[in-house]
Motif scaffolding. Sequence first.
Motif, short mmCIF file in Angstrom:
data_model
loop_
_atom_site.label_atom_id
_atom_site.label_comp_id
_atom_site.label_asym_id
_atom_site.label_seq_id
_atom_site.Cartn_x
_atom_site.Cartn_y
_atom_site.Cartn_z
N ARG A 130 13.47 5.65 -0.13
CA ARG A 130 14.08 4.32 -0.01
C ARG A 130 13.21 3.33 -0.76
N PRO A 131 13.82 2.31 -1.34
CA PRO A 131 13.03 1.30 -2.08
C PRO A 131 12.30 0.38 -1.12
N ASN A 132 11.10 -0.01 -1.50
CA ASN A 132 10.34 -0.98 -0.71
C ASN A 132 10.88 -2.38 -0.95
N PRO A 133 10.84 -3.24 0.04
CA PRO A 133 11.36 -4.62 -0.15
C PRO A 133 10.66 -5.37 -1.27
N GLY A 134 9.35 -5.18 -1.44
CA GLY A 134 8.64 -5.89 -2.49
C GLY A 134 8.52 -5.13 -3.78
N THR A 170 4.34 10.53 4.50
CA THR A 170 4.89 9.34 3.85
C THR A 170 4.00 8.96 2.68
N VAL A 171 4.59 8.75 1.52
CA VAL A 171 3.89 8.27 0.34
C VAL A 171 4.60 7.00 -0.13
N ARG A 172 3.87 5.88 -0.07
CA ARG A 172 4.45 4.57 -0.40
C ARG A 172 3.61 3.91 -1.48
N ASN A 173 4.29 3.41 -2.52
CA ASN A 173 3.56 2.76 -3.62
C ASN A 173 4.18 1.41 -3.93
N THR A 174 3.47 0.65 -4.73
CA THR A 174 3.97 -0.64 -5.22
C THR A 174 4.52 -0.44 -6.62
N GLY A 175 5.17 -1.45 -7.12
CA GLY A 175 5.73 -1.35 -8.46
C GLY A 175 7.00 -2.14 -8.59
N PRO A 176 7.68 -1.98 -9.70
CA PRO A 176 8.94 -2.71 -9.90
C PRO A 176 9.98 -2.28 -8.87
N LEU A 218 8.47 2.41 -4.16
CA LEU A 218 9.29 3.42 -3.50
C LEU A 218 8.51 4.02 -2.33
N GLU A 219 9.26 4.42 -1.30
CA GLU A 219 8.67 5.13 -0.16
C GLU A 219 9.35 6.47 -0.02
N LEU A 220 8.57 7.53 -0.16
CA LEU A 220 9.07 8.90 -0.03
C LEU A 220 8.58 9.48 1.30
N THR A 221 9.49 10.11 2.03
CA THR A 221 9.17 10.66 3.34
C THR A 221 9.60 12.13 3.39
#
Length: 397
Positions: free
Chosen positions: A370-374, A316-322, A377-380
């Motif tokens: 899938r897009p993160n709520p805040g 899982t790779v999850r980042n912040t952003g728009p 993006l989260e890539l799995t």
Amino acid sequence: MTRHAAWKPSGTVRTRLTLLYTGLFLVTSTILLTVVNLLLTSALESRVSSITEDFPPFGELPPGAGPAPRAPGAPDRPVRPEVVDAMSGLPGAVLRYQWTVSAIVIAVLTVVSVVAGWWLAGRVLSPLRHITATAHRLSLSNLHERIALAGPRDELTDLADTFDAMLERLERSVDSQRRFIANAAHELRTPLSVQRAAIQIGLDDPLPDRLIPVREKLLTANRRTERLIDSLLLLAQAEHGPGGMEPVTLDPLVRQTVEETAADGVVVTADTRPVVVEGDPVLLGRLLTNLLQNAVRYNRPGGTVHVGLTATGVLTVRNTGPEVPAERIAELFQPFRRLHSRTRTADGAGLGLSIVLSIARAHRADLTARPNPGGGLELTVRFPVHTGAEPGGRRAP
């Protein structure tokens, strides 16, 4: 050169089906008539023999004897020998007549079975004629056409539906290839135009102070073109499939990739568990590199990137952003597609996630996003775990 230019039912399947129908008819009818004739012959011979035995011989009654006893249904007077001989030959005559009639009937019905079998085979194979004609008519310009075979559900309609599904996949593949070629031409044309403009404009004034910025522009455009070509070659290699599959310990490769990725003001954290997967070490390393570079590049200043790897092979790779619109996530995996609302820089060629998707498919892994709520993006990526080796074995370079 094609083997068959058009549909030719004669001499092929239709002829074989007709011969099969006719052969089955001849075998079954011959067996039936033979059995019937043999049973009829046996019954006639038995009946005639029992009757002739009850006839009183002609001229053998003693003088003064009374009338000989007779069997029920037998004549009350002696029968001449020629009559007895005629009745004894009756079964043979009936049998010869029966065989003659049977041969004539079989010959006539054979002709009828050939005609009926030819017509029936044509009716059965008519959907194949439609499928073949459609397949010959299709080309890259009319891949949108479908066979759309009507009728009851059977093997032929299943075959036609399978061809339609294949045509749909082929149409999508051709459309994707056309878009890829157009986008690749556009991406390659841009740095070349920059180089040409820098050469034409910058070299008009050959002073040394004008050559330095021209050189920098040319080097920048050249490096971008080189990265783009390398990415295209890697994408082609990933789509072709890995060169060799072997057990790869994935968790040290993840940590190594995290350490080597330029954070660029983004906080990168990792939480990994030992796991061994089957794959190509080089391609797996590029998959991890592209995922992390994509998460760092398309982030906000001071953002975060979290990398997780479980013992069941789930990366899982999850980042912040728009925020990323959910309906546009599929576009991220298409070549040369960028969501400018997410980008911080324009250095990428738009091939990073396309390469990741191709490598994942080559390793029979499932890639979801899938897009993160805040925001972000989260890539799995779900890899099939290799069960033939223990963690801590072969490490990818």
